[in-house]
Write a protein that holds these residues in place. Structure first.
Motif, mmCIF file in Angstrom:
data_model
loop_
_atom_site.group_PDB
_atom_site.id
_atom_site.type_symbol
_atom_site.label_atom_id
_atom_site.label_comp_id
_atom_site.label_asym_id
_atom_site.label_seq_id
_atom_site.Cartn_x
_atom_site.Cartn_y
_atom_site.Cartn_z
ATOM 1 N N ALA A 170 0.856 -1.185 0.000
ATOM 2 C CA ALA A 170 0.000 0.000 0.000
ATOM 3 C C ALA A 170 0.886 1.226 0.000
ATOM 4 O O ALA A 170 2.004 1.202 0.511
ATOM 5 C CB ALA A 170 -0.913 0.008 1.223
ATOM 6 N N LEU A 171 0.379 2.298 -0.581
ATOM 7 C CA LEU A 171 1.110 3.558 -0.518
ATOM 8 C C LEU A 171 1.068 4.095 0.899
ATOM 9 O O LEU A 171 0.119 3.849 1.649
ATOM 10 C CB LEU A 171 0.513 4.568 -1.489
ATOM 11 N N LYS A 172 2.072 4.827 1.262
ATOM 12 C CA LYS A 172 2.185 5.406 2.593
ATOM 13 C C LYS A 172 0.930 6.226 2.909
ATOM 14 O O LYS A 172 0.502 7.063 2.111
ATOM 15 C CB LYS A 172 3.426 6.296 2.628
ATOM 16 N N GLY A 173 0.330 5.950 4.056
ATOM 17 C CA GLY A 173 -0.870 6.680 4.457
ATOM 18 C C GLY A 173 -2.152 6.091 3.926
ATOM 19 O O GLY A 173 -3.244 6.530 4.310
ATOM 20 N N ASN A 174 -2.063 5.084 3.060
ATOM 21 C CA ASN A 174 -3.252 4.453 2.486
ATOM 22 C C ASN A 174 -3.479 3.124 3.195
ATOM 23 O O ASN A 174 -2.585 2.283 3.267
ATOM 24 C CB ASN A 174 -3.043 4.218 0.979
ATOM 25 N N LYS A 175 -4.676 2.906 3.704
ATOM 26 C CA LYS A 175 -4.972 1.674 4.438
ATOM 27 C C LYS A 175 -5.555 0.584 3.551
ATOM 28 O O LYS A 175 -5.929 -0.484 4.037
ATOM 29 C CB LYS A 175 -5.934 1.981 5.591
ATOM 30 N N GLN A 176 -5.632 0.859 2.236
ATOM 31 C CA GLN A 176 -6.137 -0.130 1.296
ATOM 32 C C GLN A 176 -4.987 -1.008 0.805
ATOM 33 O O GLN A 176 -4.231 -0.644 -0.086
ATOM 34 C CB GLN A 176 -6.816 0.575 0.112
ATOM 35 N N TRP A 177 -4.849 -2.172 1.408
ATOM 36 C CA TRP A 177 -3.757 -3.079 1.072
ATOM 37 C C TRP A 177 -4.155 -3.962 -0.108
ATOM 38 O O TRP A 177 -5.247 -4.512 -0.152
ATOM 39 C CB TRP A 177 -3.399 -3.955 2.272
ATOM 40 N N LYS A 178 -3.245 -4.121 -1.050
ATOM 41 C CA LYS A 178 -3.456 -4.995 -2.198
ATOM 42 C C LYS A 178 -2.658 -6.283 -1.977
ATOM 43 O O LYS A 178 -1.431 -6.242 -1.889
ATOM 44 C CB LYS A 178 -2.992 -4.308 -3.488
ATOM 45 N N TRP A 179 -3.385 -7.393 -1.897
ATOM 46 C CA TRP A 179 -2.727 -8.667 -1.586
ATOM 47 C C TRP A 179 -2.384 -9.437 -2.850
ATOM 48 O O TRP A 179 -3.123 -9.433 -3.835
ATOM 49 C CB TRP A 179 -3.626 -9.528 -0.692
ATOM 50 N N SER A 180 -1.249 -10.087 -2.805
ATOM 51 C CA SER A 180 -0.822 -10.936 -3.912
ATOM 52 C C SER A 180 -1.613 -12.239 -3.889
ATOM 53 O O SER A 180 -2.377 -12.510 -2.957
ATOM 54 C CB SER A 180 0.663 -11.247 -3.795
ATOM 55 N N GLU A 181 -1.403 -13.081 -4.896
ATOM 56 C CA GLU A 181 -1.920 -14.441 -4.840
ATOM 57 C C GLU A 181 -1.126 -15.222 -3.794
ATOM 58 O O GLU A 181 -0.123 -14.741 -3.257
ATOM 59 C CB GLU A 181 -1.791 -15.106 -6.209
ATOM 60 N N VAL A 182 -1.536 -16.425 -3.512
ATOM 61 C CA VAL A 182 -0.877 -17.256 -2.507
ATOM 62 C C VAL A 182 0.189 -18.121 -3.177
ATOM 63 O O VAL A 182 -0.061 -18.743 -4.210
ATOM 64 C CB VAL A 182 -1.899 -18.151 -1.782
#
Length: 893
Positions: A130-142
């Motif tokens: 996530a970009l600094k200050g952004n709480k929207q995390w983008k998760w990779s595949e497993v």
């Protein structure tokens, strides 16, 4: 995260019950094995990792796309969002992440070394950004991998918290001096080397104080803007070491004697350095700035009690400024780079020393140390893996020596881990011994190889330092041999003196063993070198040969030398690379020196292999025998258009095009496998399998960097001969094919070298760029083609090569006591056989019948390479098939 490419392996595997139905050949279709910056996660694809605590790695992101390569001296601008990304990682033993969960904190870098042992079995992991200050995390595949039970008891490096705690003590904390100070002082009281350093320090106190001025003067008249910039840097090159090293040595003299005059003089010098402008010409570049940072850190730590609070604040501020100049460009960039050379070579060491010196006094230092420890744990050794090899060759390996020694010591102090016990470190003595034996030449590849025709002081000092930590009798023999031959190397002081003082043990027995009983052939698969020796214990008076084919491609200071060979005799290079290192990427460098044209390899339609990680090769096989040594290299993926953005940018900087007129382009090569044999009696045999999408002219190259080539007469259009005029004996070569060949012998470079940058040799004199000799033997256009080359390197007269017949492309020759058969028709299955009835040795590749010692044999696996030898009544049979380098086994998408 968007990926720029997919990496696919088409692998022919042993899949059937019958051995004759098994496949011996592995074909790689991956665009690259080592990406310039990481483009796929590791570990993944269910691989079984060779450890119980892998370092998780993934492509760096700028928040939208993958981070592109940005490195020292590149005109590619830094990604503006590179420092704004944060990551987290989660790991578990089930795909739902409910069992044995391990979760990272939030971090700025794209590696996560596991400092705890994982239980054997399957593991799953993923990462988010996530970009600094952004709480929207983008998760990779497993991603998934397995841990083998055999690694369960392996020692694991401690977590960062313990490392930070170990570095929280009082000054002097560098090198654990606050714990070993009394012992260091006592054990070196009667050490002759300690006394030598103290004597040097007394002279240093009389030397002039630091002044910001160039170390050398160069005339920039008429030079381009790019050349002027490079030359200005060169004028100040080494300034930081010149002025910083005395500060370090004075600090060490104080620790050895407790004589305050040494630390007071160190203070005088350090305070002058502290007031130099970080943006000034003398100390603004990374090498000089880093050296000044290290010098100031040495004094701040050792001389802490001799500073006023105001002086401490000044030094802390300057150390912080100079440390941040290095650190701020590292996270989310350096750790994913295949090898950011300047940092691994020098500035990582500078920053690590600077960081420890100000721990707990500069708030950012804990973060700096955490990052350095994590990258070290995840990536060292960056240009090798386990086999002890180093990708860039002898010339630029030496630039890494100090950091390898001192950072291994320093990070050992940090963590309590003995990094000299890493598999790579334990195998490193063999790499030194096999690739640059005492009194002999090296493998001659990579930048600056030509400056090291013999073992140099820096190699000697490095080997001696390594021997203090790596218990290896062959390494001790290696060092002893160098000391006997070059006693002047070990007089006075050098960069490893302090390391020897730290590890001084006068009662230690350095047991030595001659390598005469070691195998004559050793393969360093991870970096792509097969080394073959007639007499490893006396390489300076015998024959050695090398086959080169690197999985790293021509990354960094490496060259496009896939499937090139080197032949050394009586300590001198007979066949090897040519050209001169004047600059990392001037015209001579890009069009010749680092190109395939400079190497004993093969061109297709006069075109080089591609520069960059995409132009890779690998050594597929090797055999060590009593009378026959063998290696097989595969450079099938080395050819084509240059794709590396880094190298395309280098061409742009000097207004060149990597076009056919300059030796670059795609000739459609699909296969290049080179079999190389060293045979007793002074013979080298090459057998080349070549294919392309369309008919091309194939040119096999031979270069003699120190000797003259003379063309020989021939009455057979399908055979070309030449001789090398040396003062060492008789050297000649014959090249055979199934179709007519043409040969050109000359002493001109494709692009003339000019020493416009004032390069000096090992003795400090201006380097002379002299003409060198070359032979190119070229086929008529053919889609499939084979070369057979026989090289004779002898004390006396060369043997006449006799033809005993040719049937359906199968050429039969006799030279000395060796009978050779080779299938030269590219449309028939490849085959080569070498037989010596007197020595009772035979090598076979392909489908030829093997008659040996009254019996008939055949290869058990179709396409394998087989060696049969008898000693007394015992038959020694070795059969090998392709084996991948570690990177292709474990780290692929």
């Amino acid at each position: 995260m968007k990926r720029r490419l997919a990496v696919v392996f088409a692998v022919l595997t042993f899949s059937s019950v019958s051995a004759q139905q098994q496949h011996a050949v592995i074909k790689l279709t991956a665009e690259k094995l080592h990406a310039r910056v990481r483009e796929w996660p590791y570990p993944a694809n269910g691989v079984t990792v060779p450890t119980n605590a892998p370092a998780l790695q993934w492509p760096a992101s700028n928040g939208t796309t993958m981070v592109l390569p940005m490195e020292s001296d590149s005109a590619v601008p830094e990604d503006p969002n590179i420092g704004n990304v944060r990551y987290q990682v989660v790991l578990a033993s089930d795909k739902n992440f409910l069992k044995d969960v391990i979760k990272s904190g939030i971090q700025e870098w794209a590696v996560y070394p596991l400092h705890q042992a994982l239980k054997p079995g399957k593991w799953y992991w993923k990462y988010a950004f996530a970009l600094k200050g952004n709480k929207q995390w983008k998760w990779s595949e497993v991603y998934d991998f397995s841990v083998d039970a055999r690694y369960a008891s392996a020692k694991v490096s401690p977590p960062v918290a313990e490392v930070l705690k170990r570095n929280g003590g009082p000054h002097p904390r560098l090198w654990s001096m606050n714990r070993i100070e009394k012992e260091f002082y006592q054990k070196n009281l009667d050490n002759p080397e300690a006394k030598a350093l103290v004597a040097l320090a007394r002279k240093l106190m009389k030397a002039p104080l630091p002044v910001e001025k160039p170390r050398r003067s160069l005339d920039t008249t008429g030079k381009t803007a790019v050349q002027k910039k490079i030359m200005m840097t060169r004028m100040y090159h080494g300034f930081g070491d010149q002025e910083g090293t005395p500060v370090r040595n004075l600090c060490i003299a104080y620790q050895l004697t407790k004589d305050k005059q040494f630390i007071e003089d160190a203070k005088r010098r350090a305070m002058i350095l502290a007031r130099m402008d970080p943006n000034g010409l003398a100390t603004r570049d990374d090498f000089n700035g880093g050296a000044i940072l290290e010098a100031l850190a040495w004094f701040y730590d050792a001389g802490y009690d001799f500073l006023t609070e105001e002086e401490r604040v000044l030094l802390r501020d300057v150390i912080t400024v100079r440390a941040k100049r290095i650190y701020d460009h590292l996270p989310n960039r350096f750790e994913v780079h295949v090898s950011e050379n300047h940092i691994w070579q020098i500035t990582m060491r500078n920053l690590a020393i600077g960081t420890v010196a100000v721990m707990n006094e500069v708030p950012e230092a804990a973060k700096w140390l955490t990052y350095l420890y994590e990258v070290w744990s995840a990536r060292f050794p960056v240009l090798g893996t386990t086999d002890g090899g180093w990708h860039e060759g002898t010339g630029y390996f030496k630039v890494n020596f100090r950091s390898i020694i001192y950072l291994s010591q320093l990070f050992g102090d940090f963590s309590g881990v003995d990094y000299f016990k890493l598999p790579w470190m334990q195998n490193l003595p063999y790499y030194l011994l096999y690739t640059h034996p005492p009194a002999s030449a090296s493998i001659s590849t990579g930048d600056s190889w030509e400056n090291m025709p013999d073992v140099t002081k820096s190699e000697a000092w490095f080997a001696e330092a390594l021997a203090l930590k790596v218990e290896n009798p062959y390494l001790n023999w290696y060092v002893a041999q160098i000391k006997t031959r070059n006693p002047d190397f070990f007089k006075g002081t050098d960069d490893y003196l302090f390391f020897r003082l730290l590890n001084y043990n006068p009662g230690r027995k350095m047991l030595a063993a001659s390598p005469k009983n070691l195998p004559a052939t050793r393969e360093f698969k991870d970096v792509g070198v097969v080394a073959m020796h007639e007499n490893l214990s006396n390489a300076g008076n015998s024959l050695s040969s090398y086959l080169l084919s690197s999985p790293f491609g021509s990354s960094g200071h490496g060259h496009a030398s896939q499937n090139a060979f080197t032949v050394n005799y009586k300590g001198k290079t007979i066949f090897g690379a040519t050209g001169y290192y004047s600059n990392f990427s001037d015209k001579h460098n890009l069009l010749y020196y680092r190109a395939s044209k400079a190497y004993c390899t093969i061109l297709a339609d006069s075109l080089n292999q591609k520069l960059g990680e995409e132009g890779y090769g690998w050594t597929a096989r090797s055999i060590n025998g009593n009378h026959i040594q063998y290696g097989l290299g595969d450079a099938s993926n080395a050819y084509g258009e240059i794709k590396s953005e880094f190298w395309l940018n280098r061409f742009d900087q000097i207004k060149l095009k990597p076009a056919p007129v300059n030796g670059y382009g795609d000739a459609g090569v699909t296969l290049y496998r080179r079999h190389m044999l060293q045979l007793d009696g002074g013979y080298i045999l090459l057998y080349d399998e070549l294919e392309a999408k369309k008919p091309v002219k194939w040119t096999t190259l031979f270069h003699t960097p120190y000797y003259t080539i003379e063309a020989g007469a021939t009455d057979n259009a399908k055979q070309q001969n030449f001789a090398v005029k040396t003062d060492l004996g008789t050297v000649n070569a014959s090249v055979f094919a199934h179709a007519p060949l043409g040969m050109i012998v000359h002493n001109q470079f494709f692009e003339k070298p000019l020493n416009w940058n004032g390069i000096t040799d090992e003795t400090g004199n201006l380097a002379k760029f002299e003409d060198q000799w070359h032979a190119g033997i070229t086929s008529q256009p053919a889609q499939k083609f084979r070369f057979l080359t026989i090289i004779q390197v002898k004390e006396g007269k060369a043997e006449v090569i006799k033809s005993t017949g040719e049937t359906d492309g199968l050429l039969k020759l006799q030279v000395g006591n060796w009978n050779i058969q080779a299938q030269l028709d590219g449309n028939r299955p490849a085959a080569v056989q070498v037989n010596n009835a007197i020595l009772k040795s035979v090598f076979n590749y392909g489908n030829l019948t093997v008659n040996f010692d009254g019996k008939t044999y055949k290869n058990e696996v179709r396409g394998s390479s087989m060696l049969l030898e008898t000693k007394g009544s015992k038959l020694n049979r070795k059969e090998v098939v392709d084996e991948l380098p570690g990177v292709a086994k474990y780290d692929f998408e």
